[in-house]
Design a protein around this motif. Structure first.
Motif, short mmCIF file in Angstrom:
data_model
loop_
_atom_site.label_atom_id
_atom_site.label_comp_id
_atom_site.label_asym_id
_atom_site.label_seq_id
_atom_site.Cartn_x
_atom_site.Cartn_y
_atom_site.Cartn_z
N PHE A 36 -43.66 -15.59 63.74
CA PHE A 36 -42.72 -15.29 62.66
C PHE A 36 -43.42 -14.77 61.40
N GLY A 37 -44.58 -14.16 61.55
CA GLY A 37 -45.28 -13.60 60.40
C GLY A 37 -45.00 -12.13 60.21
N ILE A 38 -44.79 -11.41 61.30
CA ILE A 38 -44.68 -9.95 61.23
C ILE A 38 -43.52 -9.50 60.33
N LEU A 39 -42.49 -10.31 60.26
CA LEU A 39 -41.34 -9.93 59.44
C LEU A 39 -41.59 -10.11 57.96
N HIS A 40 -42.73 -10.68 57.59
CA HIS A 40 -43.07 -10.86 56.17
C HIS A 40 -44.09 -9.83 55.67
N GLU A 91 -32.71 -7.32 41.44
CA GLU A 91 -33.75 -6.51 40.82
C GLU A 91 -35.09 -7.23 40.87
N GLY A 92 -36.15 -6.45 40.98
CA GLY A 92 -37.49 -7.00 40.93
C GLY A 92 -38.12 -7.32 42.27
N LEU A 93 -37.34 -7.25 43.36
CA LEU A 93 -37.92 -7.49 44.67
C LEU A 93 -38.70 -6.26 45.10
N PRO A 94 -39.92 -6.44 45.61
CA PRO A 94 -40.67 -5.27 46.08
C PRO A 94 -40.00 -4.67 47.31
N GLU A 95 -40.19 -3.39 47.49
CA GLU A 95 -39.68 -2.73 48.69
C GLU A 95 -40.36 -3.36 49.90
N SER A 148 -39.10 -16.51 52.33
CA SER A 148 -39.66 -15.87 51.14
C SER A 148 -38.70 -14.85 50.55
N ARG A 149 -38.36 -13.81 51.27
CA ARG A 149 -37.51 -12.77 50.70
C ARG A 149 -36.08 -13.30 50.45
N THR A 150 -35.52 -14.01 51.43
CA THR A 150 -34.18 -14.56 51.24
C THR A 150 -34.17 -15.54 50.08
#
Length: 197
Positions: A36-40, A91-95, A148-150
């Protein structure tokens, strides 16, 4: 890397570095596993290219990723609730790449083949469930504290949006699980490929 010192002890070296620029020489490893690392990763294909570089001929890379939200009920509930009751474009989340790109077996195997891996395989673990998530509030907390992203999307909501998202997640959770009478289905894919001999 492992060095066996005796029949009962294994020495493991931990090396910190970027998965997209592995600090190892070519042809070093027999196997690379990424759970489950590749998605990060910012650029997952760089990780796979680096894996190809550091694998010995015949070596294998294997990685797991969540299936798309249409099949992962927890993500479907959360992302649907964020879209309907909050702001999915904080706003502010990296692509970054689509979180679920490597949960598509055809796409994941195509990337491996493009890099040069052979014998690409993908298996869906369709029986995976989240048995310990017993209500919408727990699901919200799991995603807030275990992703992380969520997490950053959830933290980027206004108080009103966050409350609305939590309320909608509880409602959707109850609808999907018959008020917690069954677990959430959370299938994942395990994809692998082999460096040619």
């Amino acid at each position: 890397q492992q060095k066996q010192q005796s029949s009962h002890q294994i020495n493991v070296d931990f090396v910190e570095g970027s998965a997209e620029s592995l600090p190892f020489s070519e042809n070093t490893f027999d196997s690379i596993v990424c759970n489950f690392g590749i998605l990060h990763f910012f650029n997952p294909s760089l990780f796979l290219r680096e894996s190809y570089r550091v694998l010995r001929p015949g070596g294998k890379v294997s990685f797991s990723a969540w299936a798309p939200p249409t099949r992962t009920e927890g993500f479907n509930i959360a992302l649907g609730s964020i879209t309907e009751a909050g702001n999915p474009n904080v706003e502010g989340l990296p692509e970054g790449p689509n979180f679920f790109d490597y949960g598509d077996s055809e796409q994941a195997m195509a990337v491996l083949r493009e890099i040069g891996f052979q014998n690409a395989k993908s298996t869906e673990l369709s029986e995976m469930k989240w048995n310990n998530v017993n209500n919408g509030a727990v699901l919200y907390d799991v995603l807030l504290n275990g992703t992380s992203r969520t997490r950053e999307v959830l933290l980027g909501q206004t108080t009103e949006e966050a409350n609305a998202i939590q309320s909608l997640m509880a409602e959707k959770y109850n609808s999907v699980t018959d008020c917690g009478k069954r677990p959430l289905f959370m299938p994942a894919l395990v994809t692998s490929g082999q460096k040619p001999l």
